[in-house]
Design a protein around this motif. Structure first.
Motif, PDB file in Angstrom:
ATOM      1  N   LEU A 165      -9.166  39.274  51.429  1.00  0.00           N
ATOM      2  CA  LEU A 165     -10.173  38.923  52.421  1.00  0.00           C
ATOM      3  C   LEU A 165      -9.514  38.484  53.723  1.00  0.00           C
ATOM      4  N   VAL A 166     -10.253  38.613  54.821  1.00  0.00           N
ATOM      5  CA  VAL A 166      -9.783  38.200  56.143  1.00  0.00           C
ATOM      6  C   VAL A 166     -10.831  37.275  56.757  1.00  0.00           C
ATOM      7  N   MET A 167     -10.391  36.279  57.520  1.00  0.00           N
ATOM      8  CA  MET A 167     -11.320  35.341  58.150  1.00  0.00           C
ATOM      9  C   MET A 167     -10.668  34.738  59.396  1.00  0.00           C
ATOM     10  N   LEU A 168     -11.412  33.936  60.136  1.00  0.00           N
ATOM     11  CA  LEU A 168     -10.903  33.250  61.316  1.00  0.00           C
ATOM     12  C   LEU A 168     -10.513  31.826  60.955  1.00  0.00           C
ATOM     13  N   ALA A 169      -9.597  31.258  61.750  1.00  0.00           N
ATOM     14  CA  ALA A 169      -9.145  29.890  61.516  1.00  0.00           C
ATOM     15  C   ALA A 169      -8.992  29.137  62.835  1.00  0.00           C
ATOM     16  N   ASN A 170      -9.258  27.836  62.771  1.00  0.00           N
ATOM     17  CA  ASN A 170      -8.903  26.910  63.840  1.00  0.00           C
ATOM     18  C   ASN A 170      -7.911  25.926  63.257  1.00  0.00           C
ATOM     19  N   ASP A 171      -6.628  26.176  63.514  1.00  0.00           N
ATOM     20  CA  ASP A 171      -5.551  25.340  62.983  1.00  0.00           C
ATOM     21  C   ASP A 171      -5.351  24.161  63.932  1.00  0.00           C
ATOM     22  N   VAL A 172      -6.168  23.137  63.758  1.00  0.00           N
ATOM     23  CA  VAL A 172      -6.153  21.984  64.659  1.00  0.00           C
ATOM     24  C   VAL A 172      -4.764  21.348  64.681  1.00  0.00           C
ATOM     25  N   SER A 173      -4.293  21.020  65.884  1.00  0.00           N
ATOM     26  CA  SER A 173      -2.981  20.402  66.041  1.00  0.00           C
ATOM     27  C   SER A 173      -3.091  19.132  66.875  1.00  0.00           C
ATOM     28  N   LEU A 174      -2.319  18.134  66.498  1.00  0.00           N
ATOM     29  CA  LEU A 174      -2.210  16.898  67.271  1.00  0.00           C
ATOM     30  C   LEU A 174      -0.840  16.908  67.946  1.00  0.00           C
ATOM     31  N   ARG A 175      -0.826  17.457  69.154  1.00  0.00           N
ATOM     32  CA  ARG A 175       0.427  17.826  69.809  1.00  0.00           C
ATOM     33  C   ARG A 175       1.358  16.649  70.067  1.00  0.00           C
ATOM     34  N   ASN A 176       0.804  15.486  70.382  1.00  0.00           N
ATOM     35  CA  ASN A 176       1.671  14.362  70.719  1.00  0.00           C
ATOM     36  C   ASN A 176       2.308  13.704  69.504  1.00  0.00           C
TER      37      ASN A 176
END
Length: 355
Positions: A165-176
């Motif tokens: 299967l294929v899907m979308l992702a939002n790989d949230v990052s806390l840059r600091n």
């Protein structure tokens, strides 16, 4: 076919089949109640789900009901493995150039990957809860695949056969939070909170001709606070295709059904315009925008996300209709939760990882 998982108060939700146009759904409980069951017995269960999918699309399913993405968990609400790559090397090149650093030659031969938390995913419209804005809140628009079993030592072409299967992702990052973690030499941890996934996961035939040897040749759209900031081509500039990413994981171990593998931030190269570099397709994460600003003007201007900000990530198929549904989230304060005592804001040239 298109599959989703609806919230029912449990950790794993209820599996549903969703119509091609994303308007109708039908419970799959007569076949399987959870997506992991299907992944564990794909050869037996997927044809039954396909029959149900055909019935929903032709109006023959008697108990279909309106599909509501707000009721969705992640398609696979918790997984045995979530491994994210950095398959678009233009992203790495921008990050390194903003730091005045070279990209090591090995990066072009061997994918960068990290293993994130897979016990707690977000649904497509769930709030992104963060303790502090000072952590440098960023979205990352990505594509992800869910695998069946892939044997240790599989070649990239063999690994492609393991994609279910294929899907979308939002790989949230806390840059600091990233620089201090990477300085320890042991990778991401607190800087990578729960990842969100789009409402539906689709089989490869739903992508059609846009699926070409492990790449999705479609445009990934990102809208921040209602303003479209990214229209990035996901196919041509994906340096390492999904078969290569999965084979990288499988080099020393088996990859089991229910593993999720991410592409990393979808990124496109700039073009020269009037003697200067320009990035007309925009960006799929704020960190990349800040790198572009640093390259162009010496320092970043765009701030990271604030509480109340929204992010929408979507991809349309060759027919012009939403293929996976949309990730549509708001950034929310963790009110009443313990705050991080202090977060040192870092030099912008070092705040971004290669992810």
């Amino acid at each position: 076919m298109k599959l989703a998982t609806l919230k029912d108060g449990s950790r794993d939700g209820q599996l549903v089949v969703v119509s091609r146009d994303l308007t109708l759904a039908h419970y799959a409980t007569g076949i399987a109640s959870r997506l992991q069951q299907v992944l564990d017995d794909w050869g037996f269960m997927s044809p039954q789900l396909q029959d149900l999918y055909d019935a929903v699309n032709t109006g023959r399913a008697r108990h279909s009901f309106p599909f509501d993405p707000v009721q969705c968990m992640a398609p696979l609400p918790r997984a045995y493995q979530w491994a994210d790559g950095s398959a678009y090397l233009n992203h790495v090149e921008l990050v390194r150039k903003a730091r005045n650093a070279e990209v090591p030659e090995s990066f072009y031969q061997d994918p960068l990957m990290y293993q994130g938390g897979s016990d707690d995913f977000l649904g497509p419209t769930d709030d992104v809860v963060v303790p502090s804005e000072a952590m440098g809140i960023d979205f990352e628009a990505e594509i992800a695949v869910i695998t069946g079993d892939v044997k240790m030592g599989a070649t990239p072409d063999q690994a492609l056969d393991g994609i279910r299967l294929v899907m979308l992702a939002n790989d949230v990052s806390l840059r600091n939070l990233i620089p201090a973690e990477l300085a320890k030499g042991f990778g991401f941890f607190q800087s990578k909170p729960a990842t969100a996934f789009g409402p539906v996961a689709v089989t490869l035939d739903e992508i059609g001709e846009a699926w070409q040897h492990g790449r999705v040749h479609l445009t990934l759209q990102s809208s921040w606070n209602g303003r479209k900031v990214g229209m990035c081509d996901a196919g041509p500039e994906m340096t390492f295709h999904f078969g290569q990413l999965i084979a990288h994981i499988a080099k020393t171990r088996n990859v089991r059904a229910g593993s999720i593998v991410g592409s990393g931030t979808v990124s496109n190269k700039g073009v020269e315009k009037n003697g200067q570099m320009d990035w007309p397709k925009g960006y799929s994460c704020i960190a990349e925008k800040r790198c572009i600003e640093t390259i162009q003007g010496g320092e970043p201007v765009t701030e990271f996300m604030k509480f109340g900000d929204t992010i929408r990530i979507e991809m349309k198929g060759l027919d012009g209709r939403s293929l996976f549904g949309a990730i549509d989230q708001e950034i929310v304060s963790a009110a009443g939760r313990p705050k991080v005592a202090s977060v040192s804001l870092v030099d912008p040239s070092s705040e971004v990882s290669d992810d």
